[in-house]
Design a protein around this motif. Structure first.
Motif, short mmCIF file in Angstrom:
data_model
loop_
_atom_site.label_atom_id
_atom_site.label_comp_id
_atom_site.label_asym_id
_atom_site.label_seq_id
_atom_site.Cartn_x
_atom_site.Cartn_y
_atom_site.Cartn_z
N SER A 186 13.69 -14.43 23.30
CA SER A 186 12.99 -14.65 24.57
C SER A 186 11.81 -13.69 24.81
O SER A 186 10.77 -14.14 25.32
N PRO A 187 11.90 -12.40 24.42
CA PRO A 187 10.69 -11.57 24.63
C PRO A 187 9.50 -12.09 23.81
O PRO A 187 8.36 -12.07 24.30
N VAL A 188 9.80 -12.56 22.61
CA VAL A 188 8.71 -13.09 21.77
C VAL A 188 8.13 -14.36 22.40
O VAL A 188 6.91 -14.56 22.42
N ALA A 189 9.02 -15.18 22.97
CA ALA A 189 8.55 -16.40 23.66
C ALA A 189 7.62 -16.03 24.81
O ALA A 189 6.56 -16.64 25.01
N GLU A 220 15.69 -4.60 30.99
CA GLU A 220 14.64 -3.91 31.75
C GLU A 220 13.61 -3.29 30.82
O GLU A 220 12.40 -3.35 31.06
N LYS A 221 14.11 -2.71 29.73
CA LYS A 221 13.19 -2.11 28.75
C LYS A 221 12.28 -3.21 28.15
O LYS A 221 11.07 -3.01 27.97
N LEU A 222 12.87 -4.36 27.87
CA LEU A 222 12.08 -5.47 27.30
C LEU A 222 11.02 -5.94 28.29
O LEU A 222 9.87 -6.21 27.91
N ALA A 223 11.40 -6.00 29.57
CA ALA A 223 10.43 -6.42 30.59
C ALA A 223 9.29 -5.40 30.66
O ALA A 223 8.12 -5.77 30.81
N GLU A 224 9.64 -4.14 30.52
CA GLU A 224 8.62 -3.09 30.56
C GLU A 224 7.65 -3.24 29.38
O GLU A 224 6.42 -3.13 29.54
N ILE A 225 8.20 -3.51 28.21
CA ILE A 225 7.33 -3.69 27.03
C ILE A 225 6.43 -4.91 27.24
O ILE A 225 5.23 -4.86 26.97
N LEU A 226 7.00 -5.98 27.76
CA LEU A 226 6.19 -7.19 28.00
C LEU A 226 5.08 -6.92 29.01
O LEU A 226 3.97 -7.44 28.89
N ALA A 322 9.31 -10.87 12.82
CA ALA A 322 8.02 -10.21 12.50
C ALA A 322 7.22 -9.96 13.78
O ALA A 322 6.65 -8.88 13.97
N THR A 323 7.21 -10.95 14.67
CA THR A 323 6.47 -10.75 15.93
C THR A 323 7.16 -9.69 16.79
O THR A 323 6.49 -8.85 17.40
N ALA A 324 8.50 -9.73 16.83
CA ALA A 324 9.23 -8.74 17.63
C ALA A 324 8.90 -7.33 17.16
O ALA A 324 8.72 -6.41 17.97
N GLY A 328 6.82 -4.57 19.38
CA GLY A 328 7.62 -3.43 19.78
C GLY A 328 8.89 -3.75 20.56
O GLY A 328 9.47 -2.88 21.19
N THR A 329 9.35 -5.01 20.51
CA THR A 329 10.60 -5.34 21.20
C THR A 329 11.81 -5.32 20.26
O THR A 329 12.95 -5.31 20.71
N TYR A 330 11.54 -5.31 18.96
CA TYR A 330 12.62 -5.45 17.98
C TYR A 330 13.72 -4.40 18.16
O TYR A 330 14.90 -4.74 18.30
N GLU A 331 13.32 -3.13 18.19
CA GLU A 331 14.31 -2.06 18.25
C GLU A 331 15.21 -2.18 19.48
O GLU A 331 16.40 -1.87 19.42
N THR A 332 14.66 -2.62 20.57
CA THR A 332 15.45 -2.78 21.79
C THR A 332 16.34 -4.01 21.69
O THR A 332 17.52 -3.98 22.02
N SER A 333 15.78 -5.10 21.19
CA SER A 333 16.54 -6.35 21.12
C SER A 333 17.77 -6.24 20.23
O SER A 333 18.77 -6.91 20.48
#
Ligand code: ATP
Ligand code: MG
Length: 385
Positions: A186-189, A220-226, A322-324, A328-333
């Protein structure tokens, strides 16, 4: 003093709308640099940012996240004569060699037609010292580095450029509500829609205490990155435990995951209505898990009251990963905290549900009131770039 230069991407193709897109790109850049003294200008398909030393890092962050540029670089600004240009090109060439380049070419753009040499002349003169010193060979077809000389009201010389984030500036394509879980997809989407210029707001459904506080912190961390890309996003955090318990009590086991998706849609409808979103967005990808067969996707979609966008529908996991990594969302996801779906997932989920029977099951849950309560109890957190 630093000067950075961003190359404007796709908006060049936008014909008569171009001024609106350019204005948006500049205003988005300003948002990143709110409160700073950096000077931002856009002309001739280039975004120019001048700033003092202490603000250079902020500008780099901005250019690294800004959507709508194809590349960016820090430029040398030199005097408007060929000797100064040659010196600047030489300095850039040294940097390229230090970064492992063995071949180069020079590109010149003469915006100021009063400059005595034409583009070809600038290239020839500026390349000569680099070539003569045997630092690199010239390769006009596939060089390791391109050193660009732009002669405008000032002269800009830049070599190593960084990749920009192509697409459209955020704010030109409406608003979407992203169903954001803690997973990879979902963050990648959300990012993909931002890159098409969409403002993205987020909704996360949690089932505390069945899902941990860490699971929520992860989202929350993912939302911050987005928000780093979308400039701002609001995360709607919706307590879904009661809804989930109702599903567990009343739905046939095989349907629990699907019913949870349906209930999320129902609640997302209410949020999108409230915030004026034009569409819903999920990270679903065809066939990735049992709830994402074409039949089950059809069921979920039948409960959405706005268009349901699934930017990853035809994207495989490797590309998503690859996109994650890139955003920069990969490590969190990949942190292990489970989201609500995992704990309640049936051993043998229905693979090919039908809209009609799914609707009957949904009605038998009598869950509308609980969904409304969850909607009303939602908490909203704001994240900004
Ligand atoms: P993701 O990696 O995004 O979690 P997934 O492959 O795990 O996706 P599912 O768990 O089936 O797939 O979820 C499908 C989509 O439903 C997600 O991409 C997301 O958009 C939405 N979704 C799932 N769980 C939640 C949740 N707890 N809160 C908000 N949205 C969710
Ligand atoms: Mg998931």
């Amino acid at each position: 003093m630093h000067t950075f230069l961003g190359k404007v991407g796709e908006l060049i193709l936008k014909g008569s709308n171009i001024h609106d897109f350019e204005k948006l790109l500049v205003s988005n850049t300003r948002t990143y640099l709110k409160g700073s003294k950096a000077q931002i200008k856009l002309f001739g398909g280039r975004l120019y940012i001048d700033c003092e030393d202490e603000e250079a890092e902020r500008v780099q962050f901005a250019l690294d996240h800004l959507l709508g540029i194809t590349g960016w670089a820090e430029a040398r600004v030199c005097e408007k004569n060929i000797e100064a240009i040659k010196d600047a090109v030489m300095e850039e060439a040294k940097l390229c060699v230090a970064n492992g380049a063995t071949s180069f070419k020079i590109e010149a753009k003469r915006g100021d037609k009063s400059f005595p040499l034409d583009s070809y002349g600038i290239c020839r003169e500026a390349a000569a010292p680099v070539f003569d010193s045997n630092m690199m060979k010239v390769d006009v077809h596939n060089p390791d580095c391109v050193i660009t000389v732009e002669v405008r009201e000032r002269v800009f010389v830049y070599g190593l450029s960084k990749k920009g984030r192509r697409g459209l500036p955020v704010g030109c394509s409406g608003k979407g509500l992203l169903l954001l879980s803690g997973g990879l997809d979902s963050p990648v989407a959300g990012y993909r829609m931002m890159r098409r210029g969409m403002k993205v707001e987020c909704a996360y459904f949690h089932s505390y205490p069945y899902t941990s506080e860490q699971a929520q912190q992860k989202v929350e961390k993912l939302a911050e990155i987005l928000a780093g890309y979308g400039l701002v996003t609001h995360l709607n955090i919706i307590p879904f435990t009661d809804v989930q318990m109702r599903i567990k009590e009343r739905a046939p086991q095989a349907f629990t995951t699907l019913m949870l998706r349906v209930c999320m849609m129902k609640c997302a409808n209410m949020i999108s209505e409230r915030i004026g979103a034009d569409c819903l967005i999920t990270g679903e990808s065809l066939g990735q898990v049992a709830s994402q067969t074409i039949q089950n996707l059809t069921v979920t979609e039948s409960f959405a009251e706005k268009p349901l966008l699934r930017p990853l529908i035809g994207v495989d996991k490797e590309e998503i990963i690859a996109t994650a990594v890139e955003i920069g969302t990969y490590e969190t996801s990949i942190l292990p905290y489970e989201d609500c779906c995992v704990l309640f997932s049936p051993r043998h989920p229905i693979l090919h549900a039908e809209v009609e029977s799914a609707s009957e099951i949904y009605n038998s849950l009598e869950v509308d009131e609980l969904i409304k309560e969850a909607f009303e109890k939602r908490e909203i957190k704001k994240f900004e770039a």
